[in-house]
Design a protein around this motif. Structure first.
Motif, PDB file in Angstrom:
ATOM      1  N   GLN A 178      -2.423 -17.423  -8.025  1.00 49.64           N
ATOM      2  CA  GLN A 178      -1.053 -17.736  -8.398  1.00 49.64           C
ATOM      3  C   GLN A 178      -0.962 -19.091  -9.086  1.00 49.64           C
ATOM      4  OE1 GLN A 178       1.858 -16.025  -8.326  1.00 49.64           O
ATOM      5  NE2 GLN A 178       2.630 -17.811  -9.401  1.00 49.64           N
ATOM      6  N   PRO A 179      -0.578 -19.131 -10.379  1.00 44.29           N
ATOM      7  CA  PRO A 179      -0.315 -20.422 -11.021  1.00 44.29           C
ATOM      8  C   PRO A 179       1.066 -20.933 -10.643  1.00 44.29           C
ATOM      9  CG  PRO A 179      -0.013 -18.638 -12.589  1.00 44.29           C
ATOM     10  CD  PRO A 179      -0.470 -18.003 -11.307  1.00 44.29           C
ATOM     11  N   THR A 203      -3.216 -21.568  -6.974  1.00 40.82           N
ATOM     12  CA  THR A 203      -3.311 -21.169  -5.572  1.00 40.82           C
ATOM     13  C   THR A 203      -4.067 -19.849  -5.493  1.00 40.82           C
ATOM     14  OG1 THR A 203      -1.204 -22.213  -5.002  1.00 40.82           O
ATOM     15  CG2 THR A 203      -2.027 -20.523  -3.508  1.00 40.82           C
ATOM     16  N   THR A 204      -5.001 -19.748  -4.576  1.00 41.75           N
ATOM     17  CA  THR A 204      -5.681 -18.473  -4.314  1.00 41.75           C
ATOM     18  C   THR A 204      -5.407 -18.069  -2.867  1.00 41.75           C
ATOM     19  OG1 THR A 204      -7.749 -19.543  -3.656  1.00 41.75           O
ATOM     20  CG2 THR A 204      -7.504 -18.988  -5.982  1.00 41.75           C
ATOM     21  N   THR A 236      -5.839 -20.952  -0.113  1.00 35.94           N
ATOM     22  CA  THR A 236      -6.417 -22.218  -0.567  1.00 35.94           C
ATOM     23  C   THR A 236      -5.438 -22.870  -1.530  1.00 35.94           C
ATOM     24  OG1 THR A 236      -8.677 -21.369  -0.358  1.00 35.94           O
ATOM     25  CG2 THR A 236      -8.358 -23.339  -1.712  1.00 35.94           C
ATOM     26  N   LEU A 237      -4.918 -24.042  -1.151  1.00 39.37           N
ATOM     27  CA  LEU A 237      -3.938 -24.751  -1.955  1.00 39.37           C
ATOM     28  C   LEU A 237      -4.529 -26.033  -2.537  1.00 39.37           C
ATOM     29  CD1 LEU A 237      -0.797 -24.619   0.398  1.00 39.37           C
ATOM     30  CD2 LEU A 237      -1.314 -23.108  -1.518  1.00 39.37           C
ATOM     31  N   PRO A 238      -4.005 -26.489  -3.676  1.00 41.31           N
ATOM     32  CA  PRO A 238      -4.336 -27.842  -4.127  1.00 41.31           C
ATOM     33  C   PRO A 238      -3.885 -28.851  -3.070  1.00 41.31           C
ATOM     34  CG  PRO A 238      -3.236 -26.599  -5.861  1.00 41.31           C
ATOM     35  CD  PRO A 238      -3.112 -25.795  -4.606  1.00 41.31           C
ATOM     36  N   LEU A 239      -4.507 -30.030  -3.049  1.00 41.11           N
ATOM     37  CA  LEU A 239      -4.138 -31.036  -2.065  1.00 41.11           C
ATOM     38  C   LEU A 239      -2.695 -31.484  -2.246  1.00 41.11           C
ATOM     39  CD1 LEU A 239      -7.397 -33.188  -2.016  1.00 41.11           C
ATOM     40  CD2 LEU A 239      -6.701 -31.379  -0.443  1.00 41.11           C
ATOM     41  N   ALA A 240      -2.265 -31.596  -3.504  1.00 45.62           N
ATOM     42  CA  ALA A 240      -0.885 -31.977  -3.799  1.00 45.62           C
ATOM     43  C   ALA A 240      -0.609 -31.658  -5.258  1.00 45.62           C
ATOM     44  CB  ALA A 240      -0.641 -33.465  -3.515  1.00 45.62           C
TER      45      ALA A 240
END
Length: 475
Positions: A178-179, A203-204, A236-240
């Motif tokens: 997901q972008p 996001t995956t 799994t998300l980016p840190l911020a």
């Protein structure tokens, strides 16, 4: 003795001596009778609208190409036999087939690539003539050069253990990408080695779970269902990350919990269907309403509720064409996961809609009306109203049953709570209302293996006739 009234038959009533099913070489008679609300000994009024609704309900099962009801004289005066004549059709059908083009994610201002996606849903709707539906579905595609995959398998028994209850269950698996954000996203993510600025935050996540439910008829045209769903989600998300919203820069809401989380919900749904055909209806209506409640006391990590109402009315015109009006409205209250929010592609025909909850296209709304809807890809509130005009081109009885040309035009809106109380900075007047237009043209084809819709709107949406951020405000 035909059920269709002739002059002088007003008010005719008979006692029903029995029901005879003819023409069913595969479908069990008890399966046909399950959709007939009349019983031996009933007083049958030839003007009863449930006679016509029964025919429509049998056609709506998808088991039959044609259904006719008639009356035959009984063995005693004033008694009749209701005769149900059916013409069976192939019941291994392609419920849905998806094949389309999407605009993929590009990083750091590179050219926008076009990617393909596809999938299919195939169901045996009348397993061994028992009325049991057994089917599966898949969808595949790439986003950010990462494969996306969705799988489904489901079973529905309309006469569970010989009772009048409907039982159904489904298993699902999704591996999704997901972008998030629209442009010039600031993201803290080790995966982006080229620097902190990128076009999208990625996001995956993976989902695995299932649904089990039961339903019951509330009449010849209405059903009520209760379903329980349980899923595990690994994200799994980016840190911020932060993105522009109008002239402001705000943190990104990824709408998923990082790591492992649980989704547990209960759904109540109601369906009322009086269409005369499941794919190319010419008259009748369909109303569907559902309410979902997240069961946080039973371990759900997403406290929310969700309601959806959709309806459609078909009207035959004197010259043989068909006009329909379609409405949709929904709301989410609380912290629902990403795939439970409303998505702009599901509302606009100019963008690919989600396929088994996978979103393959990264574009915002087409923004024909130049409003702040260009800032919104997922929302908690959504509505759409549209009208469709259909022109029959062909009717047959063999492999292809019907071909219709259609044109559709509508208006939709998508918003979050913040868009009502604090609209995106930089927009004023009408532009602060997150609304847009949608339209589609194409063919609807009913065949022996299922119904297919071929529209041109998705291809039109890929034509670069506007700037990507048309209507968006940037500092």
């Amino acid at each position: 003795m035909s059920i269709v009234r002739t002059p002088g038959t007003v008010g005719l009533k008979y006692t029903l001596e029995g029901i005879q099913v003819r023409g069913n070489t595969t479908t069990l008679s008890r399966v046909v009778l399950r959709y007939v609300p009349f019983h031996e000994g009933d007083v049958l009024d030839v003007d009863d609208p449930e006679l016509e609704l029964t025919r429509f309900r049998l056609l709506g099962t998808g088991y039959f190409r044609d259904v006719q009801l008639s009356l035959r004289r009984g063995t005693r005066r004033g008694y009749v036999v209701l005769v149900v004549d059916v013409v069976e059709r192939n019941t291994i059908v392609v419920n849905n087939a998806w094949l389309g083009l999407a605009e993929d994610v590009a990083q750091n201002g590179n050219a926008r690539p076009i990617s393909a996606y596809g999938g299919a849903q195939i169901t045996e709707t009348n397993l061994a003539g028992t009325g049991i539906a057994l089917g599966g579905a898949f969808a595949v595609g790439d986003t950010d050069q990462v494969p996306q995959l969705a799988l489904r398998v489901g079973l529905t028994d309309p006469q569970f253990l010989g009772s009048s209850w409907i039982a159904r269950t489904e298993l699902l698996y999704n591996s999704a990408v997901q972008p998030s954000g629209n442009h010039d996203v600031l993201v803290n993510d080790p995966a982006h080695a080229s620097g902190p600025f990128t076009d999208y935050a990625i996001t995956t996540y993976k989902r695995f779970g299932g649904t089990i439910g039961a339903g019951h008829d509330l009449g010849v045209s209405s059903q009520l269902f209760l379903d329980y769903r349980l899923e595990g989600i690994d994200t799994t998300l980016p840190l911020a990350g932060s993105d522009h919203r109008g002239t402001a820069v705000e943190p990104i809401d990824y709408m998923l919990d990082s790591g492992t989380s649980i989704l547990s919900t209960l759904r109540v749904s109601f369906v009322n269907d009086t269409r005369d055909d499941p794919f190319l209806p010419t008259r009748g209506h369909r109303l569907e309403a559902s309410y979902d409640l997240s069961l946080t006391p039973l371990g759900s990590d997403y406290p929310y509720s969700r309601f959806v109402v959709r309806g459609a009315q078909w009207v035959p015109l004197p010259w043989g064409h068909v006009l329909s009006l379609n409405v949709f409205a929904g709301g989410v209250f609380g912290d629902a996961p990403l795939f439970e929010r409303f998505y702009v592609g599901d509302l606009s025909d100019l963008l690919p809609d989600r396929v088994l909850d996978l979103a393959f296209d990264r574009r915002p709304a087409p923004n024909v009306l130049s409003t702040d809807i260009v800032e919104i890809r997922y929302g908690n509130y959504a509505a759409r109203i549209d009208t469709e005009y259909r022109i029959p081109i062909y009717r047959g009885t063999r492999s292809v049953y019907g071909v219709d040309f259609f044109g559709d035009v509508g208006l939709y809106g998508l918003a979050n709570e913040q868009d009502f109380v604090d609209p995106a900075p930089g927009y004023s007047g009408f532009a602060r209302w997150p609304l847009d237009l949608t339209f589609n043209l194409g063919l609807r084809i009913d065949t022996q293996v299922g119904g297919f819709t071929f529209g041109v709107s998705n291809l039109i949406g890929l034509i670069p006739v506007r700037g990507e951020q048309s209507g968006a405000v940037r500092p």
